[in-house]
Design a protein around this motif. Sequence first.
Motif, PDB file in Angstrom:
ATOM      1  N   ILE A 164       0.818  -1.222   0.000  1.00  0.00           N
ATOM      2  CA  ILE A 164       0.000   0.000   0.000  1.00  0.00           C
ATOM      3  C   ILE A 164       0.850   1.270   0.000  1.00  0.00           C
ATOM      4  CG2 ILE A 164      -1.965  -1.152   1.096  1.00  0.00           C
ATOM      5  CD1 ILE A 164      -1.182   0.347   3.705  1.00  0.00           C
ATOM      6  N   LEU A 165       2.170   1.103   0.134  1.00  0.00           N
ATOM      7  CA  LEU A 165       3.066   2.246  -0.062  1.00  0.00           C
ATOM      8  C   LEU A 165       3.726   1.998  -1.414  1.00  0.00           C
ATOM      9  CD1 LEU A 165       4.405   4.817   1.102  1.00  0.00           C
ATOM     10  CD2 LEU A 165       6.131   3.364   2.142  1.00  0.00           C
ATOM     11  N   PRO A 166       3.226   2.666  -2.460  1.00  0.00           N
ATOM     12  CA  PRO A 166       3.659   2.290  -3.812  1.00  0.00           C
ATOM     13  C   PRO A 166       5.096   2.732  -4.095  1.00  0.00           C
ATOM     14  CG  PRO A 166       2.292   4.257  -3.910  1.00  0.00           C
ATOM     15  CD  PRO A 166       2.287   3.803  -2.473  1.00  0.00           C
TER      16      PRO A 166
ATOM     17  N   TYR B  54       3.602  14.840  -3.604  1.00  0.00           N
ATOM     18  CA  TYR B  54       2.568  13.818  -3.434  1.00  0.00           C
ATOM     19  C   TYR B  54       1.860  13.959  -2.102  1.00  0.00           C
ATOM     20  CZ  TYR B  54       5.574  11.225  -0.177  1.00  0.00           C
ATOM     21  OH  TYR B  54       6.332  10.855   0.897  1.00  0.00           O
ATOM     22  N   LYS B  55       0.754  13.295  -2.021  1.00  0.00           N
ATOM     23  CA  LYS B  55       0.020  13.148  -0.763  1.00  0.00           C
ATOM     24  C   LYS B  55      -0.660  11.789  -0.847  1.00  0.00           C
ATOM     25  CE  LYS B  55      -2.433  16.285   2.086  1.00  0.00           C
ATOM     26  NZ  LYS B  55      -2.939  17.647   2.046  1.00  0.00           N
ATOM     27  N   LEU B  56      -0.268  10.875   0.026  1.00  0.00           N
ATOM     28  CA  LEU B  56      -0.819   9.520  -0.033  1.00  0.00           C
ATOM     29  C   LEU B  56      -1.161   9.066   1.379  1.00  0.00           C
ATOM     30  CD1 LEU B  56       1.754   7.736  -2.405  1.00  0.00           C
ATOM     31  CD2 LEU B  56      -0.573   8.415  -3.003  1.00  0.00           C
ATOM     32  N   SER B  57      -2.210   8.285   1.500  1.00  0.00           N
ATOM     33  CA  SER B  57      -2.458   7.683   2.811  1.00  0.00           C
ATOM     34  C   SER B  57      -3.173   6.360   2.629  1.00  0.00           C
ATOM     35  CB  SER B  57      -3.280   8.616   3.696  1.00  0.00           C
ATOM     36  OG  SER B  57      -4.491   8.920   3.076  1.00  0.00           O
ATOM     37  N   SER B  58      -3.041   5.525   3.629  1.00  0.00           N
ATOM     38  CA  SER B  58      -3.723   4.242   3.577  1.00  0.00           C
ATOM     39  C   SER B  58      -5.229   4.489   3.575  1.00  0.00           C
ATOM     40  CB  SER B  58      -3.310   3.369   4.753  1.00  0.00           C
ATOM     41  OG  SER B  58      -3.276   4.124   5.939  1.00  0.00           O
TER      42      SER B  58
ATOM     43  N   PHE C  79      -4.659   2.316  -0.645  1.00  0.00           N
ATOM     44  CA  PHE C  79      -4.228   3.704  -0.424  1.00  0.00           C
ATOM     45  C   PHE C  79      -4.899   4.611  -1.435  1.00  0.00           C
ATOM     46  CE2 PHE C  79      -1.401   4.372  -4.078  1.00  0.00           C
ATOM     47  CZ  PHE C  79      -1.178   3.077  -4.493  1.00  0.00           C
TER      48      PHE C  79
ATOM     49  N   TYR D 259      -2.610  11.501  -4.336  1.00  0.00           N
ATOM     50  CA  TYR D 259      -2.083  11.841  -5.663  1.00  0.00           C
ATOM     51  C   TYR D 259      -0.557  11.795  -5.650  1.00  0.00           C
ATOM     52  CZ  TYR D 259      -0.584  16.462  -4.094  1.00  0.00           C
ATOM     53  OH  TYR D 259       0.066  17.467  -3.439  1.00  0.00           O
TER      54      TYR D 259
ATOM     55  N   ASP E  46      -0.336   0.962   7.633  1.00  0.00           N
ATOM     56  CA  ASP E  46      -1.141   2.169   7.768  1.00  0.00           C
ATOM     57  C   ASP E  46      -0.182   3.358   7.641  1.00  0.00           C
ATOM     58  OD1 ASP E  46      -2.931   4.101   8.789  1.00  0.00           O
ATOM     59  OD2 ASP E  46      -2.520   3.533  10.871  1.00  0.00           O
ATOM     60  N   TYR E  47      -0.535   4.387   6.882  1.00  0.00           N
ATOM     61  CA  TYR E  47       0.367   5.541   6.783  1.00  0.00           C
ATOM     62  C   TYR E  47      -0.338   6.771   6.262  1.00  0.00           C
ATOM     63  CZ  TYR E  47       0.605   4.974   1.683  1.00  0.00           C
ATOM     64  OH  TYR E  47       0.297   4.903   0.355  1.00  0.00           O
ATOM     65  N   LYS E  48       0.322   7.868   6.429  1.00  0.00           N
ATOM     66  CA  LYS E  48      -0.110   9.139   5.843  1.00  0.00           C
ATOM     67  C   LYS E  48       1.176   9.913   5.581  1.00  0.00           C
ATOM     68  CE  LYS E  48      -3.946  12.077   6.570  1.00  0.00           C
ATOM     69  NZ  LYS E  48      -5.040  12.265   7.507  1.00  0.00           N
ATOM     70  N   LEU E  49       1.477  10.150   4.332  1.00  0.00           N
ATOM     71  CA  LEU E  49       2.723  10.822   3.979  1.00  0.00           C
ATOM     72  C   LEU E  49       2.437  11.879   2.927  1.00  0.00           C
ATOM     73  CD1 LEU E  49       5.148   7.762   3.470  1.00  0.00           C
ATOM     74  CD2 LEU E  49       5.145   9.344   5.418  1.00  0.00           C
ATOM     75  N   SER E  50       3.164  12.980   2.988  1.00  0.00           N
ATOM     76  CA  SER E  50       3.050  13.936   1.894  1.00  0.00           C
ATOM     77  C   SER E  50       4.361  14.685   1.742  1.00  0.00           C
ATOM     78  CB  SER E  50       1.895  14.908   2.129  1.00  0.00           C
ATOM     79  OG  SER E  50       2.094  15.593   3.328  1.00  0.00           O
ATOM     80  N   SER E  51       4.570  15.209   0.543  1.00  0.00           N
ATOM     81  CA  SER E  51       5.771  15.991   0.300  1.00  0.00           C
ATOM     82  C   SER E  51       5.719  17.234   1.172  1.00  0.00           C
ATOM     83  CB  SER E  51       5.862  16.348  -1.183  1.00  0.00           C
ATOM     84  OG  SER E  51       4.617  16.761  -1.680  1.00  0.00           O
TER      85      SER E  51
END
Lengths: 251, 251
Positions: A144-146, A186-190, A203, A206, B185-190
């Motif tokens: 889920i973390l590409p 980017y902004k990604l989350s599960s 997830f 973008y 589980d995660y939440k990441l962004s630039s």
Amino acid sequence: MIKIICKISIPFESEKNLKYNVRASSVMHGLLMEKISSDFAEKMHKDSLRPFSQYVRFEKGKNIWTVSAVGQQACENIIVPLMNLKNAYIKYKHDNILFSEAEILKLSYDELLRNNYIETEKYISRIINIITPAAFKSSGNYVILPTLRLIFLSLARKFDNAFGIVNNNYEILAEETEKNISVSDYKLSSASFSVEGVKIPSFSGYINFRISGDTSFKSYVSMLCNFAEYSGIGIKNALGMGQVFSEIKEC
Amino acid sequence: MIKIICKISIPFESEKNLKYNVRASSVMHGLLMEKISSDFAEKMHKDSLRPFSQYVRFEKGKNIWTVSAVGQQACENIIVPLMNLKNAYIKYKHDNILFSEAEILKLSYDELLRNNYIETEKYISRIINIITPAAFKSSGNYVILPTLRLIFLSLARKFDNAFGIVNNNYEILAEETEKNISVSDYKLSSASFSVEGVKIPSFSGYINFRISGDTSFKSYVSMLCNFAEYSGIGIKNALGMGQVFSEIKEC
């Protein structure tokens, strides 16, 4: 095989005034299978192919069901039966839905190449907006973390399957991806997505890519991103996962 | 070399009533270098080592400056000079700051191992909260969408550098990481982080890992996460980047 991809978008009203958001997509898969001839369903099953993706969304006050198919056979057997749908009963929601006029997009393989031909010597930016939860599988596990490798190699494989291309060298593509594509923003989350009560790790968000390299590599990657709008990314696209919008920005 | 890591946290007040958030961390690097003996600064420069990380944050109405050091020499030469700081002038902000009493954490290599010994046969969950923007470098390029490999191999290298371990097999670690660690589980962004006016591509957020494998692998990974709270992750930790908190949950 005529090399073609199609997309149909059908607005519909719910008798119960329900909003069908992306999480209802797997419900629409059932309806789609009812509309496909049993011969073609049997053929897809036998060949272990899913030459389509579909999802439903509620947008600007409207429910919209979108189905994409790759290859002439899939377009004829999946898209054509949906063209004149009037109404349907959605068992899972005990709801009658009424379809309005469909919008159809058809793109040949040549148009896909031509539309994505990149002339500039500079790098280009391309964004992928993930509009329904996506997931990849790697060595049997959900991812889920590409990674860039997972995104572009799995897209290349989908593309090659769709158009019968058998001589792609994925190791070279992996190296080129590593060398020439970077994430600029980017902004990604599960996210969570359920298919028949089973939660699939996934997830959304973008990713903005910066693509350099020669014009043929940039054109190829740009085309894969465009193709992704039909095929979806990652797994279970037929059930509504991994649907994306993609836009290009020349820099 | 006595195997030890230290962390000092010093609350301070700004004469101008400024809030020093994480983006001001690179400013504090200047102050730190003023407090270190020129001999030790010279030695770090000669050995191309940065055996410390530091950052500043504004939390619960207080500015807090935190500096960590790995190895006895670094603890003596970096942490000790900060223990009785009374005040300082921050040139970049034309501000006088007044320090309160410091809080000091000291952890030996053995304690680090013992505290992170995992007995359970089940998988464990460990979260990494990235509290100042982080980035990795790979083949000379900034990487802001992290991979498990980048996170854990670079932490292992930092750990080995800190404690003089020379016989680690990183390829085996990479395979074990691939096999036994997944993102649940995660939440990441630039994010953006500036060092002396230069923008460094970076990211922030949190990642929750699920770690399986034998107890020694789980203990090792848990220890690396704990160590990361001192070393930071990725690049430019001495300038304030890549500072993390990490917590373990036995499942």
